[in-house]
Design an enzyme around this catalytic site. Structure first.
Site, PDB file in Angstrom:
ATOM      1  N   TYR A   1     -96.064 117.863  47.729  1.00 57.43           N
ATOM      2  CA  TYR A   1     -95.906 117.432  46.338  1.00 57.43           C
ATOM      3  C   TYR A   1     -95.001 118.386  45.558  1.00 57.43           C
ATOM      4  CZ  TYR A   1     -99.938 114.440  47.442  1.00 57.43           C
ATOM      5  OH  TYR A   1    -100.784 113.524  48.011  1.00 57.43           O
TER       6      TYR A   1
ATOM      7  N   TYR B   1    -101.592 108.207  42.952  1.00 56.54           N
ATOM      8  CA  TYR B   1    -102.515 109.044  42.158  1.00 56.54           C
ATOM      9  C   TYR B   1    -101.936 110.434  41.918  1.00 56.54           C
ATOM     10  CZ  TYR B   1    -104.431 112.469  45.511  1.00 56.54           C
ATOM     11  OH  TYR B   1    -104.598 113.536  46.360  1.00 56.54           O
ATOM     12  N   ARG B   2    -100.895 110.784  42.634  1.00 59.67           N
ATOM     13  CA  ARG B   2    -100.362 112.145  42.605  1.00 59.67           C
ATOM     14  C   ARG B   2     -99.019 112.084  43.298  1.00 59.67           C
ATOM     15  NH1 ARG B   2    -103.754 116.895  45.654  1.00 59.67           N
ATOM     16  NH2 ARG B   2    -102.685 118.684  44.802  1.00 59.67           N
TER      17      ARG B   2
HETATM   18  P1  ADP Z   1    -102.614 124.351  45.107  1.00 60.96           P
HETATM   19  O1  ADP Z   1    -103.946 124.283  44.460  1.00 60.96           O
HETATM   20  O2  ADP Z   1    -102.461 123.304  46.169  1.00 60.96           O
HETATM   21  O3  ADP Z   1    -102.222 125.701  45.563  1.00 60.96           O
HETATM   22  P2  ADP Z   1    -100.897 124.480  42.730  1.00 60.96           P
HETATM   23  O4  ADP Z   1    -101.395 125.782  42.357  1.00 60.96           O
HETATM   24  O5  ADP Z   1     -99.424 124.365  42.913  1.00 60.96           O
HETATM   25  O6  ADP Z   1    -101.557 123.859  44.040  1.00 60.96           O
HETATM   26  O7  ADP Z   1    -101.378 123.402  41.664  1.00 60.96           O
HETATM   27  C1  ADP Z   1    -100.949 122.075  41.695  1.00 60.96           C
HETATM   28  C2  ADP Z   1    -100.308 121.678  40.379  1.00 60.96           C
HETATM   29  O8  ADP Z   1    -101.310 121.733  39.354  1.00 60.96           O
HETATM   30  C3  ADP Z   1     -99.196 122.622  39.907  1.00 60.96           C
HETATM   31  O9  ADP Z   1     -97.942 122.192  40.328  1.00 60.96           O
HETATM   32  C4  ADP Z   1     -99.316 122.560  38.404  1.00 60.96           C
HETATM   33  O10 ADP Z   1     -98.569 121.468  37.910  1.00 60.96           O
HETATM   34  C5  ADP Z   1    -100.783 122.297  38.167  1.00 60.96           C
HETATM   35  N1  ADP Z   1    -101.522 123.558  37.892  1.00 60.96           N
HETATM   36  C6  ADP Z   1    -101.967 124.426  38.834  1.00 60.96           C
HETATM   37  N2  ADP Z   1    -102.625 125.434  38.273  1.00 60.96           N
HETATM   38  C7  ADP Z   1    -102.606 125.226  36.945  1.00 60.96           C
HETATM   39  C8  ADP Z   1    -103.167 125.916  35.831  1.00 60.96           C
HETATM   40  N3  ADP Z   1    -103.902 127.014  36.017  1.00 60.96           N
HETATM   41  N4  ADP Z   1    -102.963 125.403  34.590  1.00 60.96           N
HETATM   42  C9  ADP Z   1    -102.268 124.252  34.423  1.00 60.96           C
HETATM   43  N5  ADP Z   1    -101.743 123.555  35.433  1.00 60.96           N
HETATM   44  C10 ADP Z   1    -101.900 124.013  36.677  1.00 60.96           C
END
Ligand code: ADP
Length: 585
Positions: free
Chosen positions: A115, A487-488
């Protein structure tokens, strides 16, 4: 070298600037952010500094660009990565972003595989890496089965913590891969497989930094010194938590999650869509069972070349052979029962009675493995169904080639056999047209299914990237025409998907834009997230339009007839050529 020196040593034209920000302004913003978070926690990105494609792995993903790009590698390149260490620092950085109009893209772990990873939707945004330093488990409450987490806590971290600190009786729910952030996954509405698999529903209370830098707590967290922040989700007044998922309306710095008490020993079980829906709605099945295609299981074990010399799209007979080789069916249901033994025994009677009506169905429980014996997919799923984080499913990546790439396509479907069949055919038709093997799974939620399709491609081959991109683009429109929506999604398709959620003359987007402009008047937080662009950047050519129709330079795999597609729906006219559905318990 100080940050200011480092910034000035990079020529203007090498900086990756966000729209409407000058090189001098960007340098000043980064220097000011460096004063807040510490200079060494600011990385300035350039094309040259992008991690080479030969590096980068699930546990070492680039934070500045998408490892699995379909468009050019630098399309979604960040201008910088800033790593704050506290909520105060996040708030101060947000205030600076408003001052310098430098968009921020918050991530937790950035392991958003398929994604877009950590990469920002808007090139030049500053990736706000919350995961590297804000990674504490702040509280685990034994009595209430809850925890309070910072964004950098992964499923592995939480699991290990519970195992090693006297909380073995508390289970977590994790998705297919355990390295992601518990908070990040819930915020992107990810899902897992135990009865606690609907991650966002299991969150309780948030602390967040709003686009103006203000810090807010939701639910009971708004009451100072409360004692129910992690046990009552709603608090008093409007319930805003959902607004902070897939939205770019706030940066979550703490989140409460509910944990699952150990339900006793587990076992696993079989099915197919019509049966599952009824059992799911009746709550006989308590978790999200998966209905997996042969090749998704095959890909977990080994790359395609291990099974066949064919490099084209695999046809039914070839897939049948692989199914036989790895001892699975063309469709395999993996599920579990939870609860005390008498309850599970009863459940099993009901489930067996239902599933064994399917001609040719068989079931299997995971037997303990002999010393040194290799795990089967059933054993691997058993781990996932018990909330034990793992990375088995990373095998998908290597299906097409070594160091392959993954693009996720995830439409929601009614939980009916007819829809499963329609979705499957819709995807296979396009995949065959563009030369990809169908690797997918249907994950049954309460009353719907997530159809998770894994397009694996070779990013070192520009043709493969183009085909991957165009294929998903067409599928989004194919799906919408049939009433299915995703959904995503990968960041490259956020605009397109938002454009098909357009009921009432785009009423939902207008609502989102109104909220965005009210909460984030400078448009500094995650511009473009879920297709929501702030006023300042809206309609300025930053939205990604569909690419020009792509025609493939004639390859054999294009001409697989659509009739050569095996349907997942049991008893449908299309399943005749397939091996009997094989249910795994
Ligand atoms: P994963 O949990 O798979 O490591 P990410 O940390 O990239 O994935 O989180 C997925 C998406 O959710 C990010 O691209 C961002 O858009 C959103 N996101 C992640 N963490 C936060 C946060 N703490 N606050 C706001 N949005 C967030």
């Amino acid at each position: 070298m100080t940050l200011a020196n480092q910034a000035s040593s990079i020529p203007d034209e090498d900086l990756i600037l966000p729209p409407h920000v000058s090189a001098a302004g960007f340098r000043s913003a980064l220097t000011a952010m460096g004063e807040v978070v510490g200079e060494r926690f600011v990385q300035i990105c350039t094309r040259e500094k992008m991690k080479p494609d030969t590096e980068g792995h699930y546990f070492n993903l680039p934070l500045e660009h998408d490892l699995f790009y379909t468009l050019e590698k630098e399309t979604f390149l960040a201008g910088a990565v800033v790593t704050p260490g506290s909520v105060e620092e996040v708030s101060a950085v947000v205030k600076l972003a408003n001052k310098y109009l430098t968009p921020l893209w918050p991530i937790s772990k950035g392991r958003n595989l398929g994604y877009g990873g950590a990469a920002p939707r808007l090139r030049g945004s500053v990736v706000l890496d919350l995961g590297s330093r804000m990674n504490k488990i702040l509280d685990v409450n034994d009595r209430d089965c809850t925890c309070l987490l910072e964004p950098g806590v992964s499923y592995f971290d939480l699991y290990d913590y519970l195992q090693n600190n006297g909380f073995k009786h508390l289970w977590i729910d994790n998705p297919d891969l355990g390295g992601g952030s518990v908070v990040g996954n819930a915020l992107d509405r990810g899902a897992g497989y135990t009865p606690y698999g609907e991650h966002f529903s299991m969150h309780c209370g948030m602390e967040l930094v709003l686009p103006n830098g203000e810090v807010m707590r939701t639910g009971m967290g708004a009451l100072p010194d409360n004692n129910t922040w992690q046990t009552f989700q709603y608090g008093f007044g409007p319930y805003p938590d959902g607004l902070f998922t897939q939205s770019g309306f706030g940066i979550v710095t703490k989140m409460g999650m509910w944990l699952m008490p150990d339900p006793g020993n587990d076992s696993d079980l079989p099915a197919v869509v019509e049966i599952i829906r009824q059992l799911r709605i009746g709550m006989v099945i308590q978790n999200a069972p998966t209905i997996r295609s042969t090749l998704i299981d095959a890909a977990v074990y080994a790359p395609k070349k291990h099974y066949t010399e064919s490099t084209g799209v695999l046809r039914d007979a070839e897939i049948d052979k692989i199914a036989k080789d790895i001892n699975v069916g063309r469709w395999n249901v993996y599920g579990a029962m939870y609860g005390p033994k008498p309850l599970r025994d009863l459940q099993w009677e009901v489930l067996k009675g239902a599933f064994m009506q399917i001609p040719g169905a068989r079931y299997e429980f995971p037997e303990p493995l002999a010393e040194g014996a290799k795990q089967t997919v059933l054993h691997m799923r058993e781990e996932t169904l018990k909330g034990i984080p793992n990375t088995h499913e990373l095998g998908w990546l290597n299906w097409t080639c070594e160091r392959g790439s993954l693009l996720g396509f995830s439409p929601i479907s009614p939980a009916t056999g007819v829809d499963a069949d329609k979705q499957y055919r819709m995807v296979v038709k396009r995949f065959h047209e563009f030369g990809f093997d169908y690797i997918g799974t249907f994950v049954v939620g309460w009353r719907e299914m997530h159809h998770i399709v894994c397009l694996t491609f070779d990013k070192t081959d520009p043709d493969s990237r183009k085909r991957a991109h165009r294929c998903i683009e067409l599928l989004i429109d194919d799906a919408a025409a049939e009433g299915y929506g995703e959904y995503r999604t990968h960041i490259a398709f956020m605009d397109q998907i938002a454009s098909v959620y357009n009921w009432g003359g785009n009423a939902s987007m207008r609502f989102n834009e109104t909220l965005k402009d009210a909460l984030d008047p400078n448009g500094i937080l995650a511009p473009g997230k879920s297709g929501i662009w702030p006023k300042r950047l809206r309609g300025r050519g930053l939205e990604l339009r569909r690419t020009a129709p792509y025609t493939r330079e004639g390859k054999a795999s294009m001409d697989v007839p659509v009739s050569d597609i095996t349907s997942p729906s049991v008893g449908s006219e299309h399943s005749g050529t397939a091996m009997p559905p094989h249910s795994r318990l």
